[in-house]
Motif scaffolding. Structure first.
Motif, PDB file in Angstrom:
ATOM      1  N   ARG A  92      24.229 -50.427 164.956  1.00 42.44           N
ATOM      2  CA  ARG A  92      24.851 -48.970 164.578  1.00 42.44           C
ATOM      3  C   ARG A  92      24.480 -48.693 163.179  1.00 42.44           C
ATOM      4  O   ARG A  92      24.824 -49.356 162.360  1.00 42.44           O
TER       5      ARG A  92
ATOM      6  N   SER B  34      38.846 -59.983 157.741  1.00 38.35           N
ATOM      7  CA  SER B  34      38.406 -60.172 156.375  1.00 38.35           C
ATOM      8  C   SER B  34      37.725 -59.082 155.722  1.00 38.35           C
ATOM      9  O   SER B  34      37.568 -58.926 154.500  1.00 38.35           O
ATOM     10  N   GLU B  35      37.217 -58.245 156.401  1.00 38.29           N
ATOM     11  CA  GLU B  35      36.291 -56.914 156.106  1.00 38.29           C
ATOM     12  C   GLU B  35      37.202 -55.895 155.729  1.00 38.29           C
ATOM     13  O   GLU B  35      36.957 -54.864 155.106  1.00 38.29           O
TER      14      GLU B  35
ATOM     15  N   PHE C   6      27.834 -48.701 156.434  1.00 37.87           N
ATOM     16  CA  PHE C   6      26.404 -49.487 156.325  1.00 37.87           C
ATOM     17  C   PHE C   6      25.909 -50.181 157.944  1.00 37.87           C
ATOM     18  O   PHE C   6      26.944 -50.037 158.829  1.00 37.87           O
TER      19      PHE C   6
ATOM     20  N   ALA D 128      31.872 -60.882 159.984  1.00 40.21           N
ATOM     21  CA  ALA D 128      32.341 -59.517 159.494  1.00 40.21           C
ATOM     22  C   ALA D 128      32.907 -59.682 158.311  1.00 40.21           C
ATOM     23  O   ALA D 128      33.752 -60.549 157.964  1.00 40.21           O
ATOM     24  N   GLY D 129      32.875 -58.856 157.193  1.00 46.83           N
ATOM     25  CA  GLY D 129      33.485 -58.738 156.206  1.00 46.83           C
ATOM     26  C   GLY D 129      32.456 -59.539 154.865  1.00 46.83           C
ATOM     27  O   GLY D 129      32.657 -59.510 153.743  1.00 46.83           O
ATOM     28  N   ARG D 130      31.443 -60.107 155.206  1.00 46.69           N
ATOM     29  CA  ARG D 130      30.699 -60.889 154.332  1.00 46.69           C
ATOM     30  C   ARG D 130      29.897 -59.880 153.522  1.00 46.69           C
ATOM     31  O   ARG D 130      29.277 -58.912 154.065  1.00 46.69           O
ATOM     32  N   THR D 131      29.992 -59.847 152.258  1.00 42.72           N
ATOM     33  CA  THR D 131      29.360 -58.730 151.304  1.00 42.72           C
ATOM     34  C   THR D 131      28.023 -59.282 150.448  1.00 42.72           C
ATOM     35  O   THR D 131      27.448 -58.588 150.066  1.00 42.72           O
TER      36      THR D 131
ATOM     37  N   MET E 216      28.036 -61.259 163.489  1.00 42.11           N
ATOM     38  CA  MET E 216      29.106 -61.061 164.343  1.00 42.11           C
ATOM     39  C   MET E 216      29.399 -59.751 164.346  1.00 42.11           C
ATOM     40  O   MET E 216      28.902 -58.737 163.462  1.00 42.11           O
ATOM     41  N   THR E 217      30.165 -59.160 165.301  1.00 42.38           N
ATOM     42  CA  THR E 217      30.495 -57.511 165.537  1.00 42.38           C
ATOM     43  C   THR E 217      30.725 -57.022 164.330  1.00 42.38           C
ATOM     44  O   THR E 217      31.870 -57.522 163.756  1.00 42.38           O
ATOM     45  N   GLY E 218      30.356 -55.906 163.772  1.00 43.20           N
ATOM     46  CA  GLY E 218      30.868 -55.170 162.622  1.00 43.20           C
ATOM     47  C   GLY E 218      30.174 -55.967 161.527  1.00 43.20           C
ATOM     48  O   GLY E 218      30.262 -55.098 160.162  1.00 43.20           O
TER      49      GLY E 218
ATOM     50  N   THR F 267      29.267 -53.272 150.652  1.00 44.06           N
ATOM     51  CA  THR F 267      28.670 -53.360 151.793  1.00 44.06           C
ATOM     52  C   THR F 267      29.315 -54.531 152.581  1.00 44.06           C
ATOM     53  O   THR F 267      29.317 -55.557 152.219  1.00 44.06           O
ATOM     54  N   GLY F 268      29.745 -54.531 153.813  1.00 41.70           N
ATOM     55  CA  GLY F 268      30.357 -55.273 154.642  1.00 41.70           C
ATOM     56  C   GLY F 268      31.733 -55.150 154.722  1.00 41.70           C
ATOM     57  O   GLY F 268      32.309 -55.540 155.714  1.00 41.70           O
TER      58      GLY F 268
ATOM     59  N   PRO G  82      29.640 -45.470 160.477  1.00 42.77           N
ATOM     60  CA  PRO G  82      29.670 -46.712 159.742  1.00 42.77           C
ATOM     61  C   PRO G  82      29.152 -46.565 158.099  1.00 42.77           C
ATOM     62  O   PRO G  82      28.380 -45.725 157.979  1.00 42.77           O
TER      63      PRO G  82
ATOM     64  N   PRO H 191      27.440 -56.690 158.627  1.00 41.78           N
ATOM     65  CA  PRO H 191      26.260 -55.739 158.013  1.00 41.78           C
ATOM     66  C   PRO H 191      24.897 -56.593 158.496  1.00 41.78           C
ATOM     67  O   PRO H 191      24.715 -57.787 158.380  1.00 41.78           O
TER      68      PRO H 191
END
Lengths: 404, 404
Positions: B135, A185-186, B50, B80-83, B97-99, A196-197, B48, B101
């Motif tokens: 990262r 979903s990212e 962020f 991942a993907g949370r903004t 989770m990996t990736g 961001t994210g 990356p 922010p």
């Protein structure tokens, strides 16, 4: 997750077993560049298919031209392509062009440069040896022999010889069809501003290109939702239209709490394992019965892990299924230009640049699995075995050439 | 025909001058495999973009986890993907989770394997170093830097990095469009039985494949009649629809009496010369004003001569026009595994097989220009300079690798 990690070679065999040799298909010879022959190509005709002249000049009996200069009447004119060639009478000559059939009765060709070029009569100033400047039927290729064995990769000269022996089409292995899925979903499509994210989706296009580069045919199914039911539904819809030979996913397979690929395929035929390698530990492979027994390979989501895993497991499997003579990348032994340490128990695939003249290799970027910028400048992988933890400068290292 | 033969390098320069660098065109990043960048690709975002987690685990302040075991309340969950990531309060943890922010206020990630995996509260059993498993934004690629310079050939990793920095399209050089003509009344299409004097047309498909393999786009105009007016008329018709970058013919250029290519283009801008090489002596190149100033290269008709001439003159010109970093085939120095003689005054290009381990090369077939079967099994050309007539076994020879 298996408790003890799986060896790289074992997982490579598991992935390879998902693909069987591709069936043969006939393609027009002019569209076969880069394809792999599924069967021998046998010469339907000899090359040359008839005795023909290697020069522009005059067809003669050598015995008629022993004392030069000599002048002979020119009784016929034989351009290339003439199919009604009259026989040569003793004491005469035929004017003949390169590639044209040598008339019965002639046993040599005198190049035009050794004559006065006459049309009715020709004055010849040099004595030919019997057989001189004649290309004999079958001296290149005899009819019925294999001109190109199964497994040949068709480049321009191979296409030339197949056409020359009369093939309108050639039997090649069908390209393995690979459905490439990107989940997460990212992921955002290029052109959209990032929040961001979020990250731009890159594994999908990268893996699709890698499939094509390996000789397969890729279809990209992008941005499959991070929800098991939707994910499986989307796949079922796509595969009900038309099946594929392999399903290739990236991401969604590690130890996280939201791993759609793992959640969707666990208990459905895909085994998720930890492979003793770096990068690229979390891997999965198997067949999903409820999707038509399709072979599935689940690669990790970090771009470098994904690429390395493709190179190690998927590319050789695709090329073996194509009958390619060299399923693996070319391997050379290089000299390490610096000192490295490596974790025990894992086979490392490090990205490097090779000084081909000095035969030395150095790391580019570092071993971390997110360094895509460095990967894009790498020329090779350097393989550090599981039991090696310390490599001194000057060590001899296994090096895979990525452009071969 | 020039009285003194033209040097190979001089003719190569004449052919190269017929093509200018191809203009740029934007193609979707997913369709750019094998293309050459016409301009630098600049990172629109950092990689990356962020600070993100390298592991599945818990984002913490390292200072809160100095005495282990320690238990912290889990205040947020960051897939991942949370903004909309909330900042981390001192003395708390976020599940991450990996990736995903890294929240403001966190300076380390503890891998889930070093915790009890708790959802409300987490028990942590190892102390992270500040910065561990994070990262940092830009540590792979900084925004605004060139990630792929002009001239890069786009493989899978390069497509990956272009997509990752947000490119929907990439600027690549347009493929040179080459119109390939096959002439000769002796030519017959495959599938038709041959009469004595006829041969299957093979140069057309072979050269078209060679053009595609070099990165160009080929169109084959087959069985153009051996008549000057019809030949020129057919070309005019084709070119009036849409121009091309180069016209490539084979055959019809030697000393014979029926040489349609030579007859059609002599006095119209193409210079016909004898090049000091073997095979491939009779060559022509120039621009034909009445066909829209199109560049024309006329190759000899013997299949091996045609292929060798393409490799020596046309392939490097096409690749230079594409901005390819390596217009020429890779060259190695090999050891001759046998004794050769060579005619004086001509540069020979002999077909060989290379024993890469021993570094030795041997001839395949022979130097004659009609041995297409041997050409199709060759791996390399071995170049014998003009002034060399005798090569002893063990001589060091310039060797072109044909699959590189």
């Amino acid at each position: 997750m298996a408790s003890s990690p799986r060896n790289v070679d074992e997982h490579r065999a598991v992935v390879a077993a998902l693909l069987t040799p591709m069936p043969a298909e006939d393609v027009p010879v002019g569209q076969a560049l880069g394809r792999v022959l599924a069967a021998d190509v046998v010469a339907g005709v000899a090359l040359p298919s008839f005795d023909n002249s290697a020069m522009d000049g005059y067809a003669v009996r050598a015995a008629d031209v022993t004392g030069v200069p000599v002048e002979l009447p020119v009784e016929a004119d034989i351009p290339a392509g003439r199919t009604d060639v009259p026989p040569l009478h003793p004491g005469t000559a035929h004017r003949i062009m390169t590639g044209a059939p040598v008339p019965a009765g002639a046993d040599a060709v005198v190049p035009v440069e050794q004559t006065d070029g006459g049309l009715d009569r020709v004055r010849i100033s040099a004595t030919p040896a019997p057989g001189e400047h004649i290309r004999r039927a079958g001296e290149d290729v005899r009819a019925g022999v294999v001109v190109l064995p199964a497994g040949t990769v068709l480049g321009a000269p191979q296409i030339g010889v197949a056409a020359a022996v009369g093939c309108a089409t050639v039997p090649v292995r069908r390209k393995p069809r690979v459905l490439v899925l990107s989940t997460g979903s990212e992921l955002v499509a290029p052109g959209t501003p990032l929040r961001t994210g979020q990250i731009y989706e890159s594994n999908g296009p990268m893996l699709a290109a890698a499939v094509e580069d390996a000789g397969g045919s890729a279809e990209l199914l992008r941005f499959v939702p991070d929800d098991v039911d939707q994910f499986l539904g989307r796949l079922r819809d796509r595969l009900s239209e038309d099946t594929v030979d392999l399903l290739l996913t990236s991401g969604g397979v590690s130890a996280g709490a939201y791993e759609v690929v793992k959640d969707a395929f666990t208990g459905r035929g895909v085994e998720f394992v930890k492979v003793a390698m770096q990068p690229g530990g979390p891997q999965g492979a198997g067949r999903v019965g409820e999707l038509g027994d399709i072979g599935v390979v689940t690669l990790p989501g970090n771009p470098v892990s994904s690429h390395v895993s493709f190179e190690v497991f998927v590319r050789p499997a695709l090329r073996a299924a194509l009958g390619h003579p060299h399923p693996r990348r070319p391997v050379v032994t290089a000299t390490l230009g610096e000192r490295w340490t490596s974790p025990p128990g894992r086979r490392q695939f490090r990205r490097g640049v090779l000084d081909a003249v000095a035969g030395t290799v150095r790391e580019l970027g570092g071993p971390a699995s997110h360094l895509l910028g460095a990967l894009a400048r790498a020329e090779c992988f350097v393989v550090v075995p599981e039991d090696v933890t310390d490599l001194s400068e000057g060590s001899r290292v296994e090096t895979w050439l990525l452009d071969g």
